[in-house]
Scaffold this active site. Structure first.
Site, PDB file in Angstrom:
ATOM      1  N   GLY A  49      82.232 -23.203 -55.409  1.00  0.00           N
ATOM      2  CA  GLY A  49      81.485 -23.845 -56.504  1.00  0.00           C
ATOM      3  C   GLY A  49      82.277 -23.742 -57.788  1.00  0.00           C
ATOM      4  O   GLY A  49      83.103 -22.837 -57.943  1.00  0.00           O
ATOM      5  N   LYS A  50      82.020 -24.680 -58.684  1.00  0.00           N
ATOM      6  CA  LYS A  50      82.754 -24.671 -59.960  1.00  0.00           C
ATOM      7  C   LYS A  50      81.886 -25.374 -60.990  1.00  0.00           C
ATOM      8  O   LYS A  50      81.173 -26.324 -60.649  1.00  0.00           O
ATOM      9  CB  LYS A  50      84.075 -25.458 -59.771  1.00  0.00           C
ATOM     10  CG  LYS A  50      85.088 -25.291 -60.892  1.00  0.00           C
ATOM     11  CD  LYS A  50      86.345 -26.091 -60.537  1.00  0.00           C
ATOM     12  CE  LYS A  50      87.387 -25.980 -61.626  1.00  0.00           C
ATOM     13  NZ  LYS A  50      87.924 -24.599 -61.760  1.00  0.00           N
ATOM     14  N   GLY A  51      81.897 -24.874 -62.218  1.00  0.00           N
ATOM     15  CA  GLY A  51      81.101 -25.545 -63.255  1.00  0.00           C
ATOM     16  C   GLY A  51      81.504 -25.034 -64.616  1.00  0.00           C
ATOM     17  O   GLY A  51      82.480 -24.299 -64.739  1.00  0.00           O
ATOM     18  N   TYR A  57      80.158 -22.889 -66.159  1.00  0.00           N
ATOM     19  CA  TYR A  57      79.933 -21.431 -66.162  1.00  0.00           C
ATOM     20  C   TYR A  57      81.164 -20.658 -65.691  1.00  0.00           C
ATOM     21  O   TYR A  57      81.389 -19.530 -66.048  1.00  0.00           O
ATOM     22  CB  TYR A  57      78.749 -21.087 -65.261  1.00  0.00           C
ATOM     23  CG  TYR A  57      78.912 -21.632 -63.858  1.00  0.00           C
ATOM     24  CD1 TYR A  57      79.604 -20.907 -62.897  1.00  0.00           C
ATOM     25  CD2 TYR A  57      78.454 -22.895 -63.525  1.00  0.00           C
ATOM     26  CE1 TYR A  57      79.800 -21.403 -61.617  1.00  0.00           C
ATOM     27  CE2 TYR A  57      78.627 -23.407 -62.251  1.00  0.00           C
ATOM     28  CZ  TYR A  57      79.310 -22.668 -61.301  1.00  0.00           C
ATOM     29  OH  TYR A  57      79.488 -23.160 -60.041  1.00  0.00           O
ATOM     30  N   GLY A  58      81.942 -21.265 -64.793  1.00  0.00           N
ATOM     31  CA  GLY A  58      83.053 -20.527 -64.167  1.00  0.00           C
ATOM     32  C   GLY A  58      83.198 -20.997 -62.733  1.00  0.00           C
ATOM     33  O   GLY A  58      82.989 -22.184 -62.451  1.00  0.00           O
ATOM     34  N   VAL A  81      82.534 -20.113 -58.305  1.00  0.00           N
ATOM     35  CA  VAL A  81      81.820 -19.349 -57.274  1.00  0.00           C
ATOM     36  C   VAL A  81      82.736 -19.284 -56.053  1.00  0.00           C
ATOM     37  O   VAL A  81      83.283 -20.312 -55.643  1.00  0.00           O
ATOM     38  CB  VAL A  81      80.488 -20.018 -56.899  1.00  0.00           C
ATOM     39  CG1 VAL A  81      79.785 -19.237 -55.797  1.00  0.00           C
ATOM     40  CG2 VAL A  81      79.574 -20.098 -58.124  1.00  0.00           C
ATOM     41  N   LYS A  89      79.754 -15.290 -57.999  1.00  0.00           N
ATOM     42  CA  LYS A  89      79.950 -16.089 -59.214  1.00  0.00           C
ATOM     43  C   LYS A  89      80.820 -15.267 -60.154  1.00  0.00           C
ATOM     44  O   LYS A  89      80.501 -14.114 -60.433  1.00  0.00           O
ATOM     45  CB  LYS A  89      78.589 -16.407 -59.856  1.00  0.00           C
ATOM     46  CG  LYS A  89      78.648 -17.289 -61.092  1.00  0.00           C
ATOM     47  CD  LYS A  89      77.235 -17.643 -61.525  1.00  0.00           C
ATOM     48  CE  LYS A  89      77.179 -18.401 -62.823  1.00  0.00           C
ATOM     49  NZ  LYS A  89      75.783 -18.698 -63.249  1.00  0.00           N
ATOM     50  N   ASP A 149      67.619 -26.421 -66.669  1.00  0.00           N
ATOM     51  CA  ASP A 149      68.772 -27.156 -66.130  1.00  0.00           C
ATOM     52  C   ASP A 149      68.527 -27.537 -64.669  1.00  0.00           C
ATOM     53  O   ASP A 149      69.414 -27.415 -63.824  1.00  0.00           O
ATOM     54  CB  ASP A 149      70.054 -26.322 -66.259  1.00  0.00           C
ATOM     55  CG  ASP A 149      71.295 -27.222 -66.218  1.00  0.00           C
ATOM     56  OD1 ASP A 149      72.419 -26.667 -66.106  1.00  0.00           O
ATOM     57  OD2 ASP A 149      71.154 -28.459 -66.267  1.00  0.00           O
TER      58      ASP A 149
HETATM   59  C1  LIG Z   1      79.414 -25.768 -48.879  1.00  0.00           C
HETATM   60  O1  LIG Z   1      78.964 -24.466 -48.925  1.00  0.00           O
HETATM   61  C2  LIG Z   1      78.561 -23.956 -50.112  1.00  0.00           C
HETATM   62  C3  LIG Z   1      77.728 -22.846 -50.067  1.00  0.00           C
HETATM   63  C4  LIG Z   1      77.272 -22.266 -51.260  1.00  0.00           C
HETATM   64  C5  LIG Z   1      77.657 -22.813 -52.487  1.00  0.00           C
HETATM   65  C6  LIG Z   1      77.151 -22.154 -53.729  1.00  0.00           C
HETATM   66  O2  LIG Z   1      76.501 -21.125 -53.647  1.00  0.00           O
HETATM   67  C7  LIG Z   1      77.420 -22.734 -55.041  1.00  0.00           C
HETATM   68  C8  LIG Z   1      76.939 -22.209 -56.241  1.00  0.00           C
HETATM   69  N1  LIG Z   1      76.204 -21.019 -56.238  1.00  0.00           N
HETATM   70  C9  LIG Z   1      75.552 -20.468 -57.314  1.00  0.00           C
HETATM   71  C10 LIG Z   1      75.671 -20.985 -58.620  1.00  0.00           C
HETATM   72  C11 LIG Z   1      74.948 -20.370 -59.670  1.00  0.00           C
HETATM   73  O3  LIG Z   1      74.994 -20.803 -60.976  1.00  0.00           O
HETATM   74  C12 LIG Z   1      75.832 -21.920 -61.266  1.00  0.00           C
HETATM   75  C13 LIG Z   1      74.116 -19.278 -59.405  1.00  0.00           C
HETATM   76  C14 LIG Z   1      73.307 -18.636 -60.499  1.00  0.00           C
HETATM   77  O4  LIG Z   1      73.867 -18.232 -61.547  1.00  0.00           O
HETATM   78  O5  LIG Z   1      72.074 -18.498 -60.291  1.00  0.00           O
HETATM   79  C15 LIG Z   1      74.004 -18.772 -58.128  1.00  0.00           C
HETATM   80  C16 LIG Z   1      74.724 -19.368 -57.085  1.00  0.00           C
HETATM   81 CL1  LIG Z   1      74.589 -18.744 -55.464  1.00  0.00          CL
HETATM   82  C17 LIG Z   1      78.488 -23.923 -52.535  1.00  0.00           C
HETATM   83  C18 LIG Z   1      78.947 -24.510 -51.351  1.00  0.00           C
END
Ligand SMILES: COc1ccc(C(=O)/C=C\Nc2cc(OC)c(C(=O)O)cc2Cl)cc1
Length: 296
Positions: free
Chosen positions: A22-24, A26-27, A29, A44, A158
């Site tokens: 993950g990417k955003g 925020y930073g 994942v 994260k 959000d």
């Molecule tokens: C394809 O397989 C995948 C399995 C899991 C992911 C994934 O988890 C991505 C983001 N995760 C998160 C982001 C969050 O914020 C931005 C927070 C928070 O701060 O609450 C918590 C989580 Cl977990 C992506 C692809």
């Protein structure tokens, strides 16, 4: 926090960091493998320096010429508030924070979450949106999750598909409390804009600095989200870089429904009621729960 980074093999305490998932803003994942448990998590990773810079902390403060120094909110307080919120939440439709690795000597702050194996519920825009039935299944989870948040006196601010994560059990969990607000009493009166422009409620975009209520913002974003799950696109798409055009459309344009895919009149009725421009006339969560499309 013991870190070993030998030829790109990063070990953080009992976690082995794997691919970025993950990417955003925020930073990032990363997939994190806990070798003691033989179990995967979502890690994260936030950079404190980046957070400070984003809050403009690195510029020299302007000369105060005698005025009392006000201490602006430390952006790390923002993260610690997000962590405090996450720690008190415990619900099947809210992402679960396992632990936080925060070494004062270290720039990075690590938040370990349960892994939701399927990731985002839907990447928007997409030419292959969800069927009405899938959207119905996931939307019911979102309703229950938001009801729990509002009951815990938290406004998410959000809500959007990329913050809705799908577990192997086929259920959706709400993530990312980076811009959420806590309140006391029955609702919160806000003036700040936060979240993602295409999901922002019209009352937050008005010129005057009128105040607006928090819960209705999440309801609006739920409407934009439901629309995007079945149409694959948000109703008021951000056109290139002219953000004022987007604001004008959110404020003035009625929501229109493409002729394809054909969806039930009941679903469209619910979307229209969530995308009511006047927050005082916007459908409440309690009424959404009773709506014929939700209870069908
Ligand atoms: C394809 O397989 C995948 C399995 C899991 C992911 C994934 O988890 C991505 C983001 N995760 C998160 C982001 C969050 O914020 C931005 C927070 C928070 O701060 O609450 C918590 C989580 Cl977990 C992506 C692809």
């Amino acid at each position: 926090v013991s870190i070993s980074d030998v030829d790109g093999f990063v070990q953080l305490n009992q976690y082995q960091l794997k691919t970025e998932i993950g990417k955003g803003s925020y930073g990032i994942v990363k997939l994190a493998y806990n070798e003691e448990e033989d179990f995967n998590y979502a890690m994260k990773i936030l950079s404190k320096k980046r957070l400070m810079k984003k809050a403009g902390f690195c510029r020299r403060p302007p000369a105060r010429d005698g005025k009392p120094v006000t201490h602006p909110p430390n952006p790390l307080e923002r993260v610690y508030r997000e962590i405090a919120i996450l720690k008190k939440l415990d619900h099947p439709n809210i992402v679960r924070l396992i632990e936080v690795l925060d070494d004062p000597e270290e720039d990075n702050l690590y938040m370990v979450f349960e892994l939701l194996e399927k990731g985002e519920v839907l990447e928007v825009p997409t030419p292959t949106p969800l069927s009405e039935d899938m959207a119905w299944k996931y939307f019911r989870d979102i309703i229950v999750g938001i009801e729990y948040l509002h009951y815990q006196k938290i406004i998410h601010r959000d809500i959007k598909p990329s913050n809705l994560l799908l577990g192997d059990d086929g259920h959706v969990k709400i993530a990312d409390f980076g811009v959420s607000n806590e309140f006391t009493g029955t609702d919160i009166s806000l003036t700040s804009t936060a979240g993602t422009p295409a999901f922002s409620a019209p009352e937050t975009l008005k010129d005057g600095k009128e105040e607006f209520l928090g819960k209705a913002l999440d309801i609006w974003a739920m409407g934009i989200t439901l629309y995007s799950l079945v149409y694959g696109q948000v109703p008021f798409p951000p056109k290139d870089d002219y953000i004022m055009g987007l604001h004008r459309r959110i404020l003035n344009d009625p929501v229109t429904f493409p002729s394809v895919p054909t969806l039930s009149e009941q679903m469209k009725d619910l979307i229209v009621k969530m995308l009511e421009k006047d927050p005082n006339n916007r459908i409440l969560l309690s009424d959404i729960k009773e709506h014929p499309w939700v209870t069908k």
